[in-house]
Design an enzyme around this catalytic site. Sequence first.
Site, PDB file in Angstrom:
ATOM      1  N   CYS A   2       0.839  -1.188   0.000  1.00 26.40           N
ATOM      2  CA  CYS A   2       0.000   0.000   0.000  1.00 26.40           C
ATOM      3  C   CYS A   2       0.884   1.252   0.000  1.00 26.40           C
ATOM      4  O   CYS A   2       1.876   1.315   0.714  1.00 26.40           O
ATOM      5  CB  CYS A   2      -0.956   0.094   1.175  1.00 26.40           C
ATOM      6  N   ASN A  99      -1.778   2.380   5.568  1.00 24.75           N
ATOM      7  CA  ASN A  99      -0.934   1.261   5.154  1.00 24.75           C
ATOM      8  C   ASN A  99      -0.641   0.452   6.405  1.00 24.75           C
ATOM      9  O   ASN A  99      -0.206   1.008   7.408  1.00 24.75           O
ATOM     10  CB  ASN A  99       0.363   1.817   4.545  1.00 24.75           C
ATOM     11  N   GLU A 474      16.291 -18.951  -6.823  1.00 29.76           N
ATOM     12  CA  GLU A 474      15.958 -17.598  -7.257  1.00 29.76           C
ATOM     13  C   GLU A 474      15.465 -17.586  -8.706  1.00 29.76           C
ATOM     14  O   GLU A 474      14.493 -16.893  -9.037  1.00 29.76           O
ATOM     15  CB  GLU A 474      17.183 -16.678  -7.076  1.00 29.76           C
ATOM     16  N   GLU A 481       7.072 -15.688 -10.566  1.00 32.27           N
ATOM     17  CA  GLU A 481       6.422 -14.438 -10.146  1.00 32.27           C
ATOM     18  C   GLU A 481       6.058 -13.542 -11.328  1.00 32.27           C
ATOM     19  O   GLU A 481       5.039 -12.868 -11.282  1.00 32.27           O
ATOM     20  CB  GLU A 481       7.201 -13.692  -9.055  1.00 32.27           C
ATOM     21  N   HIS A 497      13.528 -38.086  -5.119  1.00 32.01           N
ATOM     22  CA  HIS A 497      12.822 -38.504  -3.903  1.00 32.01           C
ATOM     23  C   HIS A 497      11.370 -38.030  -3.924  1.00 32.01           C
ATOM     24  O   HIS A 497      10.860 -37.493  -2.949  1.00 32.01           O
ATOM     25  CB  HIS A 497      13.561 -37.985  -2.663  1.00 32.01           C
TER      26      HIS A 497
HETATM   27  C1  G6P Z   1       8.678  -9.081  -1.786  1.00 30.24           C
HETATM   28  C2  G6P Z   1       9.298  -8.802  -3.131  1.00 30.24           C
HETATM   29  C3  G6P Z   1      10.535  -9.671  -3.322  1.00 30.24           C
HETATM   30  C4  G6P Z   1      11.516  -9.442  -2.193  1.00 30.24           C
HETATM   31  C5  G6P Z   1      10.855  -9.679  -0.835  1.00 30.24           C
HETATM   32  C6  G6P Z   1      11.746  -9.181   0.284  1.00 30.24           C
HETATM   33  O1  G6P Z   1       8.123 -10.353  -1.772  1.00 30.24           O
HETATM   34  O2  G6P Z   1       8.374  -9.028  -4.164  1.00 30.24           O
HETATM   35  O3  G6P Z   1      11.162  -9.345  -4.546  1.00 30.24           O
HETATM   36  O4  G6P Z   1      12.611 -10.301  -2.341  1.00 30.24           O
HETATM   37  O5  G6P Z   1       9.633  -8.941  -0.737  1.00 30.24           O
HETATM   38  O6  G6P Z   1      11.863  -7.783   0.159  1.00 30.24           O
HETATM   39  P1  G6P Z   1      13.040  -6.957   0.782  1.00 30.24           P
HETATM   40  O7  G6P Z   1      12.693  -5.537   0.473  1.00 30.24           O
HETATM   41  O8  G6P Z   1      13.026  -7.232   2.255  1.00 30.24           O
HETATM   42  O9  G6P Z   1      14.304  -7.407   0.138  1.00 30.24           O
END
Ligand code: G6P
Length: 603
Positions: A2, A99, A474, A481, A497
Amino acid sequence: MCGIIGYTGKKLNAKNTVIAGLKNLEYRGYDSSGIAVNEDGNINLYKAHGKISNLENSLNGRDVLSSTAIAHTRWATHGEPNETNAHPHKCGSITLVHNGIIENYVELKNELLKNGVTFKSETDTEVACAYINYIYITEKNKIKCLAKACSIFRGSYAFAIIFDDEKDTIYATRKDSPLIVGLSDEGNFAASDVSAILDFTNKYILLEHGEFAKITKDDVKIFDGSENILEKEVKTATWSATEYKKNGYDHFMLKEINEQPDVIEKIFSRYLENPNYNEIDFSKFDAIHIVACGSAMHAGMVGKYLFQNYANIPVTVDIASEYRYSTQSITTSTLVIIISQSGETADSLAALRLAKDKGATTLGIVNAVGSTIAREADICIYTYAGPEIAVATTKGYTSQVAILSTLVINAMKQNSMLSNDLLNEIKNDFNNISSILKDIIKNKDIYVNAAKKIYEKNDLFFIGRGIDYAVCMEGSLKLKEISYMHSEAYAAGELKHGTISLIENGTPVIAVATNDDLYEKTISNIKETKARGAYSIFITTSNFDSSSFEDFSDISVILPKTTEFCQAIVVSCFLQLLAYEVAKLRNCDIDKPKNLAKSVTVE
Ligand code: G6P
């Protein structure tokens, strides 16, 4: 999670100003948006389902001059995304945007229902709004009214509020959700972060928990809950407005992938021999806990591999939302590394606070300068990757990996485990990393062709061992995503497994094999999937004999060989581009994938 912006001033049109700012906050959520505007003395609300462009379209033609407005872009928590649940909410004489999550909203709602209050939406925010209005009936001092309400609210919040009897003033407060107050000659702002105000000003004040801002067109005052005025430092934003533009790229994601050669090169030259690292004495710690969410957690997995295999330091990696409620031993001899691009992720912040409470040393690896995790960690190492707008992280992730590499190198030096030969190899890689990444990006045919082979599939698997497994985690997340393709990453030896039962004729398996010692083992695992009909994309490095690749791969991708301090970055860059092309072929909204938000400031 938000985005909030409020503006009050005489020189700019408030409606246009907050819509412009809101667009820079869209990465925080985009399932609905809304605005409350003081138009000729009336607070009018406009809301739209979906992206901010829908709100903008619905406002077209309404050119009423407005002096004050608050606006919101939403990532739904309580109540589905629709116009009724969209913010702002108005109850009695209070209009607000929020938010966060008010966790005790059911209890508060019941209390209000008993008092005859009725509700239109399913949101916790409307309850907060009604509750402030309820208190305001008897407590007419606005700061005291807000302080009282906030003492009753549980959970997290950032609020921007307009009272009906003071329509050109914005009140703002926060707890565990970020909020800044922007200052300019044209008027003043409240916003979730500086990106929202950079088109207008780079001067801002950081609002802390327990502080209340009173924002008018030519004045800003910050109070504590007893209405004492607080002296606050005026900060200058380090990022500029142009960094928030696509600058000719089709998507922010592509722009950010292209920024990596520069960002990573700068990290290596800034941190390889950084004297500040000496303050981190690794011999002091019995254990290192790396804690993060999403891609940052995957960066942590690379870090764990490097720490354990090169510096002989045991490391655990935990998902922050689990770690924060775990009973595992955190002691004064633990180094807790919190990795966060935004520096605001609620679970990562809670994990940091837990670690601090237990007396651990905390180290933040953070991109957003001045963010909460950066401020609260004992030691903060900035990635300085610049603003990242695409929801799917690219340069944010690789810059975290780069920092971890330099930390491990430093730990090796301290342990006398770094030979001159290896140091020279690493330095060579660090000198070449920019051109290596640029070449990968330039060789478009390779990833576009691979994308064309897989984009119509429904399921896909990534396999790898050691550091390649971490990279696969990753790569798989990136693909799912942004392309909505089901994908899973497995340690190559683990697939058999159970999950291998899902491999059928044509199922794509992306195998990554870059490690000399594990190479043959991974090849055996690829062959196991080929024997069951898999379509194999083999990603490896230039040092292996390519004459055999055809035996087990349908497509092979040969990337430059580097030390493992760079290899994860090299392979990840390729996997990001592959995911990007797949998402493009599937016509997905690459920068704003459905259901996601970039900054996750709720649990
Ligand atoms: C969200 C984003 C991710 C990110 C994660 C952690 O899920 O979409 O891309 O890795 O948050 O965010 P941060 O800002 O803590 O790295």
